[in-house]
Design a protein around this motif. Structure first.
Motif, PDB file in Angstrom:
ATOM      1  N   PHE A 175      52.848  68.109  49.981  1.00  0.00           N
ATOM      2  CA  PHE A 175      52.041  69.129  49.314  1.00  0.00           C
ATOM      3  C   PHE A 175      52.427  69.254  47.844  1.00  0.00           C
ATOM      4  O   PHE A 175      51.565  69.427  46.979  1.00  0.00           O
ATOM      5  N   TRP A 235      49.821  68.930  44.974  1.00  0.00           N
ATOM      6  CA  TRP A 235      49.514  70.137  44.198  1.00  0.00           C
ATOM      7  C   TRP A 235      49.619  69.873  42.703  1.00  0.00           C
ATOM      8  O   TRP A 235      48.691  70.175  41.942  1.00  0.00           O
ATOM      9  N   ASN A 282      46.998  67.535  41.618  1.00  0.00           N
ATOM     10  CA  ASN A 282      45.697  68.203  41.623  1.00  0.00           C
ATOM     11  C   ASN A 282      45.512  69.086  40.394  1.00  0.00           C
ATOM     12  O   ASN A 282      44.402  69.222  39.873  1.00  0.00           O
ATOM     13  N   GLU A 283      46.621  69.675  39.912  1.00  0.00           N
ATOM     14  CA  GLU A 283      46.565  70.504  38.705  1.00  0.00           C
ATOM     15  C   GLU A 283      46.108  69.694  37.496  1.00  0.00           C
ATOM     16  O   GLU A 283      45.411  70.203  36.623  1.00  0.00           O
ATOM     17  N   LEU A 334      44.480  67.802  46.565  1.00  0.00           N
ATOM     18  CA  LEU A 334      44.549  68.576  47.807  1.00  0.00           C
ATOM     19  C   LEU A 334      43.722  67.926  48.903  1.00  0.00           C
ATOM     20  O   LEU A 334      44.026  68.062  50.087  1.00  0.00           O
TER      21      LEU A 334
END
Length: 350
Positions: free
Chosen positions: A299, A303, A306-307, A326
């Motif tokens: 994750f 994460w 993905n940012e 994600l």
């Protein structure tokens, strides 16, 4: 209000770098690995903690091929060690690239222009710090629990993990020596995993911060007297961010690809192991905590990647097979669940 002192990006990940240096994966200054005392020390550490457990656990697989429970009990730890070996190889191989990326952080174009930009990027830096602290606390707690687990078990002279040795581990001092070596090995592997993983997350965090600064600079493009000069500086900043992202991605893309494939198996196997041990026993709690740590690890990758993706068209990838997003995280969980279901079906048939 201008920032008088040069903003130090590296200070955020200083504990991360310190531990990498301690475990032998961060040569001094801007150097890559070369044949010196530090490299010899690294080779000695890796030789002490990797070949023996890899060999003893892999050998033990041949003795339990007909026992699915014992087989899966060995596989998830063995895969963790194999994955760590790959990470060590790639960080050593690409250390010059890693140091280049770190040097780029000190470029003037990456500097916040005012205190407002420092405040703007601080939440991203704080999130990484919190993530790192959580991982370290989980690691220390997990290591203590894992080391004490055999002592709490009713079985006499039980070792932390299953492995085959060419001697009787029930006899003193062979049991004590093997026990200590397994605990130290797992500690070394665990902390190496965490600090390489969080370094990769930090690179993605820095990319996200730089795009925030760039966007703020573009919004303020007409605030100065020389709009053209400000625009040129923004273009150069954008080019440097892309180069930073490219170099960072080149360093970790192979690591991420192997991580995702192995994690699918590990999560599936840990889910299966949870269903076959005594509920809420010490073994159950250890396996559950281990599974949570692996899922959290994936994750974290997704994460921070993905940012970057939600702020820009840029996508951080694993050799263009997976993207750090994600959606990829959910895909990994679904595949792990399918693998867990397959193991359950195989077990029920037996």
């Amino acid at each position: 209000m201008n920032v008088r002192k040069k903003f130090c990006w590296e200070i955020t990940i200083q504990p991360n770098i310190l531990l990498l240096k301690t475990f032998g994966f961060w040569p001094k200054d801007d150097e890559a690995f070369k044949l010196d005392f530090y490299a010899v020390r690294t080779i000695i550490l890796v030789t002490i903690f990797f070949p023996v457990p890899l060999f003893t656990q892999a050998t033990n697989l041949f003795f339990v091929l007909d026992d699915l429970v014992a087989l899966t009990g060995i596989i998830y730890l063995l895969l963790t060690e194999i994955l760590c070996t790959f990470k060590i190889y790639y960080i050593a191989k690409n250390m010059s690239m890693v140091k280049t990326v770190m040097t780029m952080l000190n470029d003037d174009l990456f500097q916040p222009r005012d205190i407002n930009q420092v405040v703007m990027v601080q939440p991203n830096l704080d999130l990484w710090k919190t993530t790192y602290k959580v991982f370290m606390i989980m690691s220390v707690g997990g290591n203590l629990f894992w080391a004490a687990f055999p002592l709490l078990d009713k079985e006499k002279n039980r070792l932390p993990f299953l492995a085959w040795y060419p001697y009787d581990t029930n006899i003193s001092p062979f049991y004590e020596i093997t026990y200590i070596h397994q605990v130290l090995t797992y500690t070394y592997v665990c902390f190496t995993h965490i600090n390489i993983d969080t370094l990769i997350a930090a690179f993605n965090m820095y990319i996200s911060c730089q795009f925030d600064i760039l966007c703020d600079n573009l919004r303020k493009l007409h605030f100065g007297d020389n709009v053209k000069a400000n625009l040129v500086k923004c273009i150069k900043h954008h080019w440097l961010i892309l180069r930073f992202a490219e170099k960072a991605n080149q360093f970790f893309e192979s690591i991420i690809l192997i991580q995702f494939f192995i994690s699918v198996v590990i999560v599936g196997v840990t889910l299966f192991q949870i269903t076959i041990v005594v509920p809420f026993s010490t073994e159950f709690l250890f396996i559950a905590a281990y599974g949570v740590a692996i899922v959290t690890q994936i994750f974290m990758y997704c994460w921070f990647g993905n940012e970057v993706q939600v702020k820009t068209p840029l996508k951080m990838s694993a050799l263009n097979v997976f993207y750090l997003s994600l959606e990829s995280f959910m895909s990994i969980l679904r595949t792990s669940w399918s693998y867990f279901t397959l193991l359950q079906q195989m077990s029920s048939r037996k």
